[in-house]
Design a protein around this motif. Structure first.
Motif, PDB file in Angstrom:
ATOM      1  N   ASN A 136      -7.635 116.396  27.319  1.00 26.84           N
ATOM      2  CA  ASN A 136      -6.048 116.762  27.575  1.00 26.84           C
ATOM      3  C   ASN A 136      -5.368 116.943  26.432  1.00 26.84           C
ATOM      4  O   ASN A 136      -4.169 117.689  26.444  1.00 26.84           O
ATOM      5  CB  ASN A 136      -5.240 115.723  28.179  1.00 26.84           C
ATOM      6  CG  ASN A 136      -5.771 115.390  29.813  1.00 26.84           C
ATOM      7  OD1 ASN A 136      -5.243 114.513  30.340  1.00 26.84           O
ATOM      8  ND2 ASN A 136      -6.562 116.262  30.396  1.00 26.84           N
ATOM      9  N   ALA A 137      -5.737 116.686  25.238  1.00 28.68           N
ATOM     10  CA  ALA A 137      -5.109 117.217  23.856  1.00 28.68           C
ATOM     11  C   ALA A 137      -6.195 118.149  23.340  1.00 28.68           C
ATOM     12  O   ALA A 137      -7.491 117.917  23.178  1.00 28.68           O
ATOM     13  CB  ALA A 137      -5.296 115.890  22.988  1.00 28.68           C
ATOM     14  N   ILE A 138      -5.514 119.370  23.207  1.00 26.53           N
ATOM     15  CA  ILE A 138      -6.418 120.636  22.748  1.00 26.53           C
ATOM     16  C   ILE A 138      -6.778 120.515  21.292  1.00 26.53           C
ATOM     17  O   ILE A 138      -5.959 120.315  20.505  1.00 26.53           O
ATOM     18  CB  ILE A 138      -5.720 121.848  23.002  1.00 26.53           C
ATOM     19  CG1 ILE A 138      -5.239 122.059  24.620  1.00 26.53           C
ATOM     20  CG2 ILE A 138      -6.364 123.151  22.666  1.00 26.53           C
ATOM     21  CD1 ILE A 138      -4.577 123.155  25.208  1.00 26.53           C
ATOM     22  N   TYR A 139      -8.053 120.623  20.959  1.00 21.73           N
ATOM     23  CA  TYR A 139      -8.470 120.434  19.651  1.00 21.73           C
ATOM     24  C   TYR A 139      -8.689 122.053  19.202  1.00 21.73           C
ATOM     25  O   TYR A 139      -9.770 122.657  19.796  1.00 21.73           O
ATOM     26  CB  TYR A 139      -9.615 119.747  19.447  1.00 21.73           C
ATOM     27  CG  TYR A 139     -10.286 119.732  18.162  1.00 21.73           C
ATOM     28  CD1 TYR A 139      -9.697 119.791  16.936  1.00 21.73           C
ATOM     29  CD2 TYR A 139     -11.750 120.145  18.022  1.00 21.73           C
ATOM     30  CE1 TYR A 139     -10.397 119.896  15.846  1.00 21.73           C
ATOM     31  CE2 TYR A 139     -12.557 120.183  16.772  1.00 21.73           C
ATOM     32  CZ  TYR A 139     -11.663 120.189  15.731  1.00 21.73           C
ATOM     33  OH  TYR A 139     -12.291 120.204  14.522  1.00 21.73           O
ATOM     34  N   ASN A 140      -8.280 122.694  18.272  1.00 22.64           N
ATOM     35  CA  ASN A 140      -8.272 124.082  17.944  1.00 22.64           C
ATOM     36  C   ASN A 140      -8.989 124.026  16.484  1.00 22.64           C
ATOM     37  O   ASN A 140      -8.222 123.793  15.459  1.00 22.64           O
ATOM     38  CB  ASN A 140      -6.976 124.686  17.875  1.00 22.64           C
ATOM     39  CG  ASN A 140      -7.057 126.278  17.758  1.00 22.64           C
ATOM     40  OD1 ASN A 140      -8.147 126.744  17.166  1.00 22.64           O
ATOM     41  ND2 ASN A 140      -6.144 126.990  18.019  1.00 22.64           N
ATOM     42  N   GLU A 141     -10.300 124.429  16.449  1.00 22.10           N
ATOM     43  CA  GLU A 141     -10.852 124.076  15.183  1.00 22.10           C
ATOM     44  C   GLU A 141     -10.507 125.143  14.174  1.00 22.10           C
ATOM     45  O   GLU A 141     -10.552 124.925  12.776  1.00 22.10           O
ATOM     46  CB  GLU A 141     -12.534 124.211  15.423  1.00 22.10           C
ATOM     47  CG  GLU A 141     -13.260 124.406  14.287  1.00 22.10           C
ATOM     48  CD  GLU A 141     -13.531 123.009  13.179  1.00 22.10           C
ATOM     49  OE1 GLU A 141     -13.452 123.084  12.130  1.00 22.10           O
ATOM     50  OE2 GLU A 141     -13.459 121.953  13.971  1.00 22.10           O
ATOM     51  N   THR A 142      -9.983 126.449  14.694  1.00 24.54           N
ATOM     52  CA  THR A 142      -9.622 127.447  13.859  1.00 24.54           C
ATOM     53  C   THR A 142      -8.204 127.220  13.087  1.00 24.54           C
ATOM     54  O   THR A 142      -8.112 127.723  11.859  1.00 24.54           O
ATOM     55  CB  THR A 142      -9.470 128.823  14.555  1.00 24.54           C
ATOM     56  OG1 THR A 142      -8.430 128.638  15.354  1.00 24.54           O
ATOM     57  CG2 THR A 142     -10.715 129.286  15.246  1.00 24.54           C
ATOM     58  N   ARG A 405      -3.126 119.925  27.791  1.00 17.46           N
ATOM     59  CA  ARG A 405      -3.625 120.366  29.419  1.00 17.46           C
ATOM     60  C   ARG A 405      -3.417 119.051  30.108  1.00 17.46           C
ATOM     61  O   ARG A 405      -3.394 118.058  29.645  1.00 17.46           O
ATOM     62  CB  ARG A 405      -5.094 120.735  29.161  1.00 17.46           C
ATOM     63  CG  ARG A 405      -5.563 122.072  28.631  1.00 17.46           C
ATOM     64  CD  ARG A 405      -6.758 122.535  29.081  1.00 17.46           C
ATOM     65  NE  ARG A 405      -7.084 123.873  28.179  1.00 17.46           N
ATOM     66  CZ  ARG A 405      -7.593 123.934  27.179  1.00 17.46           C
ATOM     67  NH1 ARG A 405      -7.898 123.014  26.498  1.00 17.46           N
ATOM     68  NH2 ARG A 405      -7.780 125.304  26.600  1.00 17.46           N
ATOM     69  N   THR A 406      -3.623 119.113  31.598  1.00 18.49           N
ATOM     70  CA  THR A 406      -3.151 117.812  32.275  1.00 18.49           C
ATOM     71  C   THR A 406      -4.470 117.654  33.119  1.00 18.49           C
ATOM     72  O   THR A 406      -4.501 116.751  33.908  1.00 18.49           O
ATOM     73  CB  THR A 406      -2.196 118.080  33.314  1.00 18.49           C
ATOM     74  OG1 THR A 406      -2.283 119.288  34.024  1.00 18.49           O
ATOM     75  CG2 THR A 406      -0.650 118.314  32.163  1.00 18.49           C
ATOM     76  N   SER A 407      -5.434 118.525  33.252  1.00 20.90           N
ATOM     77  CA  SER A 407      -6.509 118.530  34.160  1.00 20.90           C
ATOM     78  C   SER A 407      -7.930 118.705  33.654  1.00 20.90           C
ATOM     79  O   SER A 407      -9.034 118.783  34.201  1.00 20.90           O
ATOM     80  CB  SER A 407      -6.351 119.281  35.354  1.00 20.90           C
ATOM     81  OG  SER A 407      -6.262 120.751  34.871  1.00 20.90           O
ATOM     82  N   ASP A 408      -8.204 118.657  32.452  1.00 23.09           N
ATOM     83  CA  ASP A 408      -9.466 118.882  31.729  1.00 23.09           C
ATOM     84  C   ASP A 408     -10.136 117.797  31.388  1.00 23.09           C
ATOM     85  O   ASP A 408     -11.301 117.860  30.926  1.00 23.09           O
ATOM     86  CB  ASP A 408      -9.190 119.748  30.488  1.00 23.09           C
ATOM     87  CG  ASP A 408      -9.273 121.376  30.763  1.00 23.09           C
ATOM     88  OD1 ASP A 408      -9.088 121.603  31.914  1.00 23.09           O
ATOM     89  OD2 ASP A 408      -9.001 122.157  29.952  1.00 23.09           O
ATOM     90  N   GLU A 409      -9.688 116.653  31.258  1.00 21.94           N
ATOM     91  CA  GLU A 409     -10.528 115.407  30.976  1.00 21.94           C
ATOM     92  C   GLU A 409     -11.679 115.110  31.892  1.00 21.94           C
ATOM     93  O   GLU A 409     -11.606 114.916  33.172  1.00 21.94           O
ATOM     94  CB  GLU A 409      -9.451 114.133  30.837  1.00 21.94           C
ATOM     95  CG  GLU A 409     -10.171 112.813  30.378  1.00 21.94           C
ATOM     96  CD  GLU A 409     -10.927 112.973  28.991  1.00 21.94           C
ATOM     97  OE1 GLU A 409     -11.094 114.032  28.405  1.00 21.94           O
ATOM     98  OE2 GLU A 409     -11.301 111.763  28.547  1.00 21.94           O
TER      99      GLU A 409
END
Length: 454
Positions: A136-142, A405-409
């Motif tokens: 739910n917490a987006i990790y953006n490597e870039t 996000r709210t539904s990806d976990e």
């Protein structure tokens, strides 16, 4: 230097260190005072294991130091168990992070009661922080890649903050009168100091092209958006009590071939602003596949807040009746879900599992010590089971979709393998390599330390 280039350097240096540590251990570990007439298969007296601590990180610098584990086997009647164990470590990074730890373990100092005591100072100028509730917490490597254009790159330290911990803990276990069932009680004092990454200090001595930009990290953004409240943003001083039951039928503690170790622990922690309870259930089981040499081991666990509100910095705290490692964080990293970046999964409640085959390839005697060399292919998993409720009203609408996000976990899977070399069944050097199945959990983890995971 990009984050990817620095990771390659870190990996190569640590692979070299795996072999260096083994060689130096073989040479330096044998400082014993024992009865020469004793059975060759039984250790007596005092036994020392000594290791250098060496690694490298482009932002934290070189890690250097030493650790030792001292065992007293006395007359050898309890071997491979010991009467007393003392572990000490002093290690630092050249930019200021480090581990300063003294740990004691004995079932004989207090008759009928096992005592484990720990005194540690754990400064960390770059603790991983990715938000809450897993995917739910987006990790953006870039955002961490300094080869990206300025419109994308934020900072190599964007997903980090500073945390310094001063900790004292004492845990006790004793019999309940029922076979293999023990009670467990403990007290812990912990002063946690939280802040932003000290960018100016980390930039000292760097070329201008390698300097970290003086910008907000995710931790600072969460404060600005009101997700992290002011009364928890700087840390706090906690006194904690725990009470639990432990069922233990293991045939050997450092690396069991059979048996069960199951525990249920209630942990109550209070500070000036917070009072909360965490329930921790852990089940470990071991099966012999080939006598003395091959076993199947697995661990299942749950850790969750059952009453009160915990500050954000205490959510990753992993509770056990007995924890010989200085590490207290999860899920992700060397002590929980190997191959997933440290603290990737933080929430009010988490569940996890570890499964591995332990194969002791070679047993041998050297420098008057008993050794074995083992490998352990493994498979780990974890997920959020109780979400932390977040107030996102302070997050600008234009960027909210970039962070939440709210539904990806779902389940986080990792896999890998390790190499272990053990002296006298107790002093164990561990080197493990883990990979996440999903790139949202990072790239690859290399872990060099002590002991089997569980």
């Amino acid at each position: 230097m990009s984050i990817f280039e620095s990771q390659k350097i870190y990996i190569l240096m640590n692979l070299k260190n795996i072999f260096l540590l083994i060689v130096l251990t073989v040479i330096a570990a044998n400082i014993t005072a024992q009865d020469e007439t004793a059975d060759k298969d039984i250790k007596t007296g005092w036994n020392f294991g000594l290791l250098p601590v060496v690694s490298y990180n482009s932002d934290l610098g070189f890690q250097y130091g030493v650790l030792t584990n001292v065992y007293n086997y006395g007359d050898g009647k309890v071997f491979p168990k010991y009467y007393h164990s003392i572990y000490a470590e002093v290690s630092r990074y050249t930019k200021g992070s480090g581990i300063y730890r003294l740990f004691y373990d004995s079932e004989y100092l207090i008759p009928g009661i096992r005592l484990t005591a720990d005194l540690s100072y754990l400064p960390d100028q770059a603790l991983d922080f990715f938000g809450f509730n897993g995917y739910n917490a987006i990790y953006n490597e870039t955002w961490r890649d300094d080869t990206q254009p300025d419109s994308i790159y934020k900072s190599r330290m964007y997903y980090k903050h500073q945390r310094n911990i001063l900790r004292f803990k004492a845990d006790f276990q004793g019999g309940t009168g029922l076979k293999n069932l023990n009670w467990a009680v403990g007290y812990e004092f912990m002063n946690v100091d939280i802040g932003s990454v000290p960018i100016d200090k980390l930039n000292e001595g760097k070329d201008e092209s390698d300097m970290l930009p003086n910008v907000n990290g995710l931790y600072d953004d969460y404060i600005d958006w009101g997700i992290i409240d002011a009364n928890e943003a700087d840390g706090g001083m906690h006194n904690s009590l725990k009470l639990g039951l432990v069922y233990d039928t293991r045939d050997n503690e450092p690396c069991p071939m059979s048996g069960i170790w199951t525990e249920l622990v209630l942990f109550n922690s209070f500070s000036e602003s917070f009072n909360f309870g965490k329930l921790a259930f852990t089940h470990r089981q071991y099966f012999t596949l080939i006598p003395k040499n091959v076993s199947l081991a697995y661990r299942l666990g749950y850790q969750g807040i059952v009453y009160g509100e915990a500050p954000f910095y205490m959510l990753p705290y992993m509770v056990y009746s007995y924890m010989p490692s200085s590490t207290i964080d999860g899920l992700g990293g060397s002590k929980s879900v190997r191959g997933m970046i440290r603290n990737r999964l933080v929430a009010k409640g988490v569940a996890y599992g570890n499964f591995e085959i332990r194969w002791k390839l070679v047993r041998f005697n050297f420098i008057n010590q008993k050794w074995y060399l083992a490998i352990n292919p493994f498979f780990d998993v974890g997920r959020t089971v109780q979400k932390s409720e977040l107030d996102l009203s302070g997050v600008p609408d234009s960027i909210r979709q970039d962070y939440f996000r709210t539904s990806d976990e779902t389940f986080h899977f990792t896999y890998g393998a390790g190499l272990h070399i053990a002296m006298n069944e107790n002093f164990v050097i561990a080197a493990e390599l883990g990979f996440p199945a999903d790139k949202r959990d990072g790239g690859m983890g290399i872990y060099i330390g002590m002991n089997w995971l569980f």
